[in-house]
Design an enzyme around this catalytic site. Structure first.
Site, PDB file in Angstrom:
ATOM      1  N   ASP A 293      61.081  37.805  57.984  1.00 25.93           N
ATOM      2  CA  ASP A 293      60.946  37.013  59.096  1.00 25.93           C
ATOM      3  C   ASP A 293      59.656  36.432  59.742  1.00 25.93           C
ATOM      4  OD1 ASP A 293      63.770  36.759  58.966  1.00 25.93           O
ATOM      5  OD2 ASP A 293      64.092  37.255  60.838  1.00 25.93           O
ATOM      6  N   ASP A 294      59.745  35.364  60.322  1.00 21.40           N
ATOM      7  CA  ASP A 294      58.484  34.839  61.199  1.00 21.40           C
ATOM      8  C   ASP A 294      57.319  34.382  60.426  1.00 21.40           C
ATOM      9  OD1 ASP A 294      59.977  35.865  63.230  1.00 21.40           O
ATOM     10  OD2 ASP A 294      59.240  37.553  63.585  1.00 21.40           O
ATOM     11  N   HIS A 344      64.313  29.395  60.145  1.00 23.50           N
ATOM     12  CA  HIS A 344      64.296  30.545  61.311  1.00 23.50           C
ATOM     13  C   HIS A 344      63.981  29.749  62.644  1.00 23.50           C
ATOM     14  CE1 HIS A 344      64.688  34.262  62.894  1.00 23.50           C
ATOM     15  NE2 HIS A 344      63.255  34.799  63.083  1.00 23.50           N
ATOM     16  N   HIS A 348      61.090  29.918  67.516  1.00 19.71           N
ATOM     17  CA  HIS A 348      61.684  31.119  67.885  1.00 19.71           C
ATOM     18  C   HIS A 348      61.922  31.297  69.183  1.00 19.71           C
ATOM     19  CE1 HIS A 348      61.570  35.451  67.015  1.00 19.71           C
ATOM     20  NE2 HIS A 348      61.881  35.159  65.851  1.00 19.71           N
ATOM     21  N   HIS A 441      59.308  41.843  58.141  1.00 15.17           N
ATOM     22  CA  HIS A 441      58.705  40.711  58.938  1.00 15.17           C
ATOM     23  C   HIS A 441      57.436  40.694  58.370  1.00 15.17           C
ATOM     24  CE1 HIS A 441      61.726  41.893  62.176  1.00 15.17           C
ATOM     25  NE2 HIS A 441      61.453  40.662  62.422  1.00 15.17           N
TER      26      HIS A 441
END
Length: 474
Positions: A293-294, A344, A348, A441
């Site tokens: 993620d991210d 995603h 965020h 991540h």
């Protein structure tokens, strides 16, 4: 005698008039005085033989190649230029200088020295004025007269334009187009004032700011000691396996991408209330999905990609659109290395603190940015930030065309800085299961990359096949 005096006075007056007329004449006139024929009400082409449909502002090229292009503002003086050219030659760097037509015309020896060393010179306008504040007529003067002065010395037309203060708007681009320029160069990274910096500064800043396809500006006019910084700068370029390419080559990458650019749908709003929340996949096969993620810097992402390549593993990356927008080349690189890319959201945000309309914007903008960067349709999964979801959020996501909301069942909390690599590995060993979806991540300053080789080896030793989310679900 009086007649002779009268004749002398007349002759002297004529000479003085000729001198004054010569002094007042524009030193850098446009051919055929085209500027004076520009009407206040009618904006016509400066040269009807020049046909340029559009002028693009170039700050970078989207590419998975580790390349940059270096441009230098100004030509300095004989001493500063000579020292700089020597350092560029010693470090095998070819660059493009942007100079004013006045400077090239008045100090043609400097321009010829640049060209003889294999570098290029392009147009930096006549006086480097802020063109956004100038009339159409003066914009043309600044661009066209400078280009003609450079062409007169170098016997070659300029291809690229850089405008004063890097202030660029639609009117400036329209005038540049009228003057026959397809590109205005606006570098991503600028080193304009080095007066208070040590000689390693350029290299250190390159390591911090670099991105694939960047344009890097070095200002010689403001920094006569620029030559001192070149060796360390070149060393850091090589240290990260980057290559400095010509501006022409960078523009070629930009043009190739422009021709092949994927055009994402303007909307992905599909009426639907049905959705699946997926935390794992029920299967007897020993398959497990690694997901990331991210967003992070090139260093962190490159390290993770290299580890995955070493073990021949493909993963699913849920990317934040805001980061992708800032560095599209990095997202493109992840995709080109064979990994699955999914949404995603754009920035965020906690999805339970924003309205349905705001969430739709977050999803759609994230989709648009990611699709454009990776140059194809992302996988049709969405992961909510922090794994948050309720019925309203689920229906909103479904209405944007996402039937599968992919969360996770295995979370070693690697995003916490105080979670060590050993803790990440131990958690993965003890909690992995067939059909599991693991949350990791790509974040700077965490221990994920340090733990990843041992995570992979332990999973493989337990007989797991590591797959993407798409491979797991299908």
């Amino acid at each position: 005698m009086k007649n002779k005096k009268l004749v002398s006075i007349i002759v002297i007056s004529m000479i003085v008039t000729m001198i004054l007329t010569s002094c007042s004449k524009d030193k850098y006139p446009l051919k055929d005085d085209k500027v004076t024929n520009v009407s206040k009400n009618v904006i016509s082409k400066v040269d009807k033989n020049i046909k340029v449909s559009n002028c693009d502002e170039i700050s970078c090229a989207i590419t998975d190649k580790k390349v940059i292009s270096i441009v230098i503002q100004g030509m300095g003086n004989e001493d500063s230029l000579s020292k700089l050219l020597k350092e560029l030659k010693n470090n095998n760097l070819k660059v493009t200088f942007f100079a004013s037509g006045i400077k090239v015309s008045e100090e043609s020896n400097l321009a010829k020295a640049i060209i003889s060393d294999g570098h290029k010179i392009e147009n930096s306008t006549l006086t480097s004025a802020d063109l956004t504040k100038e009339s159409y007529k003066n914009k043309v003067k600044e661009i066209e007269r400078s280009g003609e002065a450079i062409e007169k010395v170098l016997k070659e037309k300029c291809k690229y334009l850089r405008v004063g203060k890097d202030n660029i708007n639609k009117k400036v681009k329209d005038v540049a187009k009228d003057c026959g320029y397809k590109y205005i160069i606006n570098p991503t990274i600028r080193f304009t004032d080095l007066s208070n910096e040590d000689e390693q500064y350029l290299g250190k800043m390159f390591l911090e700011k670099r991105k694939r396809g960047n344009l890097v500006l070095l200002d010689l006019d403001s920094n006569p000691d620029l030559y001192k910084y070149i060796s360390y700068f070149a060393e850091k370029i090589k240290e990260k396996s980057y290559k400095a390419i010509s501006l022409d080559d960078l523009i070629d990458l930009y043009e190739k991408r422009k021709v092949e650019q994927y055009k994402p749908k303007k909307q992905i709003d599909v009426p639907c209330n049905q959705y699946n929340i997926i935390k794992d996949y029920k299967t007897d096969e020993k398959k497990i999905a690694l997901t990331f993620d991210d967003w992070a810097s090139d260093d962190t992402v490159d390290e993770i990609l290299d580890i995955l390549d070493r073990y021949n593993i493909k993963s699913t990356f849920f990317l934040i659109g805001e980061g992708v927008e800032e560095n599209p080349s990095l997202a493109y690189t992840i995709s080109q290395r064979g990994h699955e890319i999914a949404n995603h959201t754009y920035s965020h945000k906690d999805v339970n603190t924003i309205s349905s309309e705001e969430l739709k914007k977050e999803i759609n903008k994230g989709y648009q940015v990611i699709a454009k960067a990776i140059n194809k349709e992302p996988s049709k999964y969405l992961r909510t930030p922090r794994g948050i979801i309720d019925e309203e959020v689920g229906q909103t996501i479904a209405s944007c065309g996402y039937k599968d909301i992919v969360l996770y069942g295995i979370d070693p909390k690697d995003w916490e800085a105080n979670v060590s690599s050993d803790e990440i590995v131990d958690y993965m060993i003890n909690n992995s299961k067939s059909g599991g979806i693991t949350l990791l991540h790509i974040l700077d300053g965490k221990h994920t990359a340090e733990a990843l080789p041992r995570v992979i080896e332990n999973l493989q030793n337990q007989g797991y096949e590591i797959v993407t989310v798409g491979e797991l679900l299908n």
